[in-house]
Motif scaffolding. Sequence first.
Motif, PDB file in Angstrom:
ATOM      1  N   ILE A   1      -7.464   9.086  17.130  1.00 38.88           N
ATOM      2  CA  ILE A   1      -7.235   7.927  16.363  1.00 38.88           C
ATOM      3  C   ILE A   1      -8.800   7.596  15.723  1.00 38.88           C
ATOM      4  O   ILE A   1      -8.948   7.031  14.605  1.00 38.88           O
ATOM      5  N   LEU A   2      -9.851   7.744  16.544  1.00 39.81           N
ATOM      6  CA  LEU A   2     -11.049   7.478  16.055  1.00 39.81           C
ATOM      7  C   LEU A   2     -11.530   8.535  14.745  1.00 39.81           C
ATOM      8  O   LEU A   2     -12.006   8.067  13.837  1.00 39.81           O
ATOM      9  N   ILE A   3     -11.050   9.584  14.777  1.00 36.42           N
ATOM     10  CA  ILE A   3     -11.166  10.457  13.688  1.00 36.42           C
ATOM     11  C   ILE A   3     -10.567  10.238  12.299  1.00 36.42           C
ATOM     12  O   ILE A   3     -10.846  10.054  11.249  1.00 36.42           O
ATOM     13  N   VAL A   4      -9.318   9.647  12.641  1.00 32.28           N
ATOM     14  CA  VAL A   4      -8.393   9.175  11.438  1.00 32.28           C
ATOM     15  C   VAL A   4      -9.062   7.895  10.847  1.00 32.28           C
ATOM     16  O   VAL A   4      -9.240   7.768   9.826  1.00 32.28           O
ATOM     17  N   LEU A   5      -9.564   7.100  11.716  1.00 31.32           N
ATOM     18  CA  LEU A   5     -10.220   5.973  11.229  1.00 31.32           C
ATOM     19  C   LEU A   5     -11.378   6.101  10.459  1.00 31.32           C
ATOM     20  O   LEU A   5     -11.726   5.690   9.531  1.00 31.32           O
ATOM     21  N   ILE A   6     -12.261   7.147  11.059  1.00 32.63           N
ATOM     22  CA  ILE A   6     -13.438   7.485  10.098  1.00 32.63           C
ATOM     23  C   ILE A   6     -13.130   8.207   8.759  1.00 32.63           C
ATOM     24  O   ILE A   6     -13.626   7.878   7.843  1.00 32.63           O
ATOM     25  N   VAL A   7     -11.980   9.016   8.870  1.00 33.97           N
ATOM     26  CA  VAL A   7     -11.371   9.447   7.598  1.00 33.97           C
ATOM     27  C   VAL A   7     -11.131   8.364   6.468  1.00 33.97           C
ATOM     28  O   VAL A   7     -11.546   8.731   5.527  1.00 33.97           O
ATOM     29  N   ILE A   8     -10.224   7.455   7.036  1.00 35.68           N
ATOM     30  CA  ILE A   8      -9.935   6.492   6.235  1.00 35.68           C
ATOM     31  C   ILE A   8     -10.990   5.770   5.675  1.00 35.68           C
ATOM     32  O   ILE A   8     -10.968   5.264   4.322  1.00 35.68           O
ATOM     33  N   LEU A   9     -12.173   5.483   6.457  1.00 34.04           N
ATOM     34  CA  LEU A   9     -13.252   4.527   6.043  1.00 34.04           C
ATOM     35  C   LEU A   9     -13.979   5.382   5.040  1.00 34.04           C
ATOM     36  O   LEU A   9     -14.657   4.688   4.141  1.00 34.04           O
ATOM     37  N   LEU A  10     -14.012   6.618   5.266  1.00 30.41           N
ATOM     38  CA  LEU A  10     -14.728   7.250   4.178  1.00 30.41           C
ATOM     39  C   LEU A  10     -14.215   7.543   2.959  1.00 30.41           C
ATOM     40  O   LEU A  10     -14.739   7.565   1.851  1.00 30.41           O
ATOM     41  N   VAL A  11     -13.069   7.751   3.039  1.00 27.37           N
ATOM     42  CA  VAL A  11     -12.067   7.806   1.740  1.00 27.37           C
ATOM     43  C   VAL A  11     -12.028   6.298   0.869  1.00 27.37           C
ATOM     44  O   VAL A  11     -12.334   6.417  -0.143  1.00 27.37           O
ATOM     45  N   TRP A  12     -11.908   5.426   1.619  1.00 26.58           N
ATOM     46  CA  TRP A  12     -12.279   3.945   1.457  1.00 26.58           C
ATOM     47  C   TRP A  12     -13.524   3.735   0.707  1.00 26.58           C
ATOM     48  O   TRP A  12     -13.748   3.237  -0.489  1.00 26.58           O
ATOM     49  N   ALA A  13     -14.661   4.248   1.284  1.00 26.88           N
ATOM     50  CA  ALA A  13     -16.041   4.001   0.564  1.00 26.88           C
ATOM     51  C   ALA A  13     -16.024   4.817  -0.528  1.00 26.88           C
ATOM     52  O   ALA A  13     -16.948   4.523  -1.265  1.00 26.88           O
ATOM     53  N   ILE A  14     -15.574   6.076  -0.545  1.00 32.02           N
ATOM     54  CA  ILE A  14     -15.804   6.956  -1.812  1.00 32.02           C
ATOM     55  C   ILE A  14     -15.008   6.351  -3.088  1.00 32.02           C
ATOM     56  O   ILE A  14     -15.524   6.211  -4.125  1.00 32.02           O
TER      57      ILE A  14
END
Length: 211
Positions: free
Chosen positions: A30-43
């Motif tokens: 879950i933590l990895i998925v959230l980090i990926v979503i945040l990175l995509v959102w920031a990019i």
Amino acid sequence: MSTKGDCGHHHGCKRHKLFRRIFAGILVFILIVLIVILLVWAILRPTKPTFVLQDATVYAFNVSSPNLLTCNFQITISSRNPNDNIGVYYDKLDVYATYRSQQITYRTAIPPTYQSSNEINVWSPFVYGTDVPVAPYNALLLSQDEGTGVIPLLFKLDGRVRWRVGTFISGTYHLHVNCPAYIDFGSKQAGIPLANNAVKYQLVVRCSVNV
């Protein structure tokens, strides 16, 4: 002899450790998925949509005693999604008019819609109010504004939106749009006369947007 800290049974200890590992694995996933979503959102950096009030057609606008306002407008509003890879869900969108911070029409609902990247939507809702009570000071100001020939109105849109990035859909955000409109009542030559004494005013005004 077993001590107080023992598990009691060997198989029970194994099951307990297995459950702990599974639970830890789920948390890490879950933590990895959230980090990926945040990175995509920031990019991607989603940008709020832009709104333009293109025109307003006035069918009725008058005050009757005691301080009852009747108005009937049809407005044309365009919305553009400036994002390249992000779509917008308009789950709910209501439009209404205000005069000097007082709501003077009922809310008109715009049907829910999805706006893909760089897409433009155009809506032409009717916004009206019949015998709407207005504050006495607003009735006086309206009379004065009619005398000067310019009526300052504000068309507002309130709603809820969601963002879509690929298959990911965000939570709900509140959308607030304000579109100022200065209607020239001094001369009908300022607008385009239509049937039934209606007058259409070309405005093309950029609206302020808050999400």
